[in-house]
Design an enzyme around this catalytic site. Structure first.
Site, PDB file in Angstrom:
ATOM      1  N   ASP A  16       0.706  -1.432   0.022  1.00 51.56           N
ATOM      2  CA  ASP A  16      -0.016  -0.199   0.089  1.00 51.56           C
ATOM      3  C   ASP A  16       0.826   1.371   0.037  1.00 51.56           C
ATOM      4  OD1 ASP A  16      -2.038  -2.065   0.263  1.00 51.56           O
ATOM      5  OD2 ASP A  16      -3.076  -1.076   1.895  1.00 51.56           O
ATOM      6  N   ASP A  58      -4.675  -0.582  -1.583  1.00 54.89           N
ATOM      7  CA  ASP A  58      -5.904  -0.493  -1.071  1.00 54.89           C
ATOM      8  C   ASP A  58      -6.774   0.292  -2.119  1.00 54.89           C
ATOM      9  OD1 ASP A  58      -7.216  -0.845   1.410  1.00 54.89           O
ATOM     10  OD2 ASP A  58      -6.870   1.400   2.120  1.00 54.89           O
ATOM     11  N   HIS A  60     -10.394   1.072  -2.749  1.00 49.77           N
ATOM     12  CA  HIS A  60     -11.830   1.047  -2.318  1.00 49.77           C
ATOM     13  C   HIS A  60     -12.966   1.511  -3.209  1.00 49.77           C
ATOM     14  CE1 HIS A  60     -10.322   0.058   1.527  1.00 49.77           C
ATOM     15  NE2 HIS A  60      -9.979   1.263   1.798  1.00 49.77           N
ATOM     16  N   SER A  66     -15.459   1.302   5.474  1.00 43.45           N
ATOM     17  CA  SER A  66     -14.294   1.956   6.536  1.00 43.45           C
ATOM     18  C   SER A  66     -14.301   3.430   6.444  1.00 43.45           C
ATOM     19  CB  SER A  66     -12.877   1.533   6.049  1.00 43.45           C
ATOM     20  OG  SER A  66     -12.335   2.219   4.877  1.00 43.45           O
ATOM     21  N   HIS A  77     -10.343   7.457   1.371  1.00 43.68           N
ATOM     22  CA  HIS A  77      -9.047   7.414   0.972  1.00 43.68           C
ATOM     23  C   HIS A  77      -8.883   6.146  -0.260  1.00 43.68           C
ATOM     24  CE1 HIS A  77      -9.568   4.229   4.179  1.00 43.68           C
ATOM     25  NE2 HIS A  77      -8.485   3.546   3.338  1.00 43.68           N
ATOM     26  N   LYS A 102      -7.191  -4.792  -2.836  1.00 43.36           N
ATOM     27  CA  LYS A 102      -7.874  -5.281  -1.889  1.00 43.36           C
ATOM     28  C   LYS A 102      -8.850  -4.241  -1.318  1.00 43.36           C
ATOM     29  CE  LYS A 102      -4.033  -4.002   1.238  1.00 43.36           C
ATOM     30  NZ  LYS A 102      -4.935  -2.767   1.877  1.00 43.36           N
ATOM     31  N   GLU A 109     -14.214  -4.667   5.038  1.00 43.75           N
ATOM     32  CA  GLU A 109     -12.877  -4.148   5.286  1.00 43.75           C
ATOM     33  C   GLU A 109     -11.748  -5.189   5.207  1.00 43.75           C
ATOM     34  OE1 GLU A 109     -10.697  -2.318   4.790  1.00 43.75           O
ATOM     35  OE2 GLU A 109     -10.680  -0.799   6.423  1.00 43.75           O
ATOM     36  N   ALA A 137       0.397   0.749   6.243  1.00 42.53           N
ATOM     37  CA  ALA A 137       0.968   1.192   7.429  1.00 42.53           C
ATOM     38  C   ALA A 137       1.361  -0.144   8.361  1.00 42.53           C
ATOM     39  CB  ALA A 137      -0.001   2.026   8.041  1.00 42.53           C
ATOM     40  N   CYS A 141      -2.273  -2.425   7.365  1.00 41.34           N
ATOM     41  CA  CYS A 141      -2.059  -3.299   6.503  1.00 41.34           C
ATOM     42  C   CYS A 141      -0.957  -4.461   6.560  1.00 41.34           C
ATOM     43  CB  CYS A 141      -2.322  -2.667   5.231  1.00 41.34           C
ATOM     44  SG  CYS A 141      -4.005  -2.085   5.048  1.00 41.34           S
TER      45      CYS A 141
END
Ligand code: VGL
Ligand code: ZN
Length: 196
Positions: A16, A58, A60, A66, A77, A102, A109, A137, A141
């Site tokens: 990520d 990530d 989304h 989330s 984000h 993902k 989530e 982070a 993740c």
């Protein structure tokens, strides 16, 4: 100090490293940009050894669970196909890097690159046995990807020079590192990597 030498069956997972997680981004990780230089060095070593490089992202939908608007903990984000979801400009991903998206479903989530993806099957099909994991982070993740990697039977090296934490609560990052190492992840830095 954990000396390590790259060998067949090794793979690098870059977790990520996306613009929204860098300083100035929508969900900025403090010093998140500090992972880029060491990750580029790790990437160069894996490429030189002909070993696979995987980048998770990530990814989304705009109404992801989330997000605060949906009752989640985070600002909006890494919405798929937006500039904030792009990989960091300075990240030197190889052309043939495997990209794993993902947390793509609105109602689920997924902090781990293994959750709801085919990553474990792909790695096993490619003969991968040891994973080197860094990125963002540490306390979300990276932590969940490392724990799932161990649960899937992979040997895991945690790139402690190439991770940074959100630290919603002070110490979250350090606790996550302690948890990952207690679960079996081996902390390494570039200095521990032996010449090929
Ligand atoms: C992450 C918070 C929300 C991460 C992703 O990549 O660590 N953290 N979504
Ligand atoms: Zn997210």
């Amino acid at each position: 100090m954990n000396t390590v030498r790259l060998q067949p069956g090794d793979a690098l997972i870059v977790v990520d490293v996306q613009k929204d997680f860098l300083p100035g981004g929508a969900l900025a990780v403090p010093e998140g940009d500090a992972v880029i230089a060491p990750l580029n060095a790790w990437i160069a070593r894996f490429r030189a050894a002909g070993l696979p490089v995987i980048a998770t992202r990530d990814w989304h939908p705009p109404n992801h669970c989330s997000f605060r608007e949906q009752g989640g903990p985070w600002p909006v984000h890494c919405v798929a196909d937006t500039p904030g979801a792009a990989f960091a400009d300075d990240l030197q991903l190889p052309e043939d890097a495997w990209i794993v998206s993902k947390a793509t479903e609105a109602e689920r989530e997924a902090y781990s690159g293994f959750q709801d993806t085919d990553l474990a099957e792909r790695l096993k099909a490619a003969g991968v046995r040891r994973l080197f994991v860094g990125g963002l982070a540490t306390d979300y993740c990276v932590r969940n990807t490392v724990k799932d990697a161990l649960a899937n039977g992979f040997t895991v090296f945690l790139l402690t020079d190439a991770i940074r934490a959100v630290n919603v609560n002070p110490g979250d990052g350090d606790r996550a590192i302690a948890e990952m190492t207690a679960a079996g992840a081996v902390p390494v830095t570039l200095d521990d990597l032996e010449a090929a």
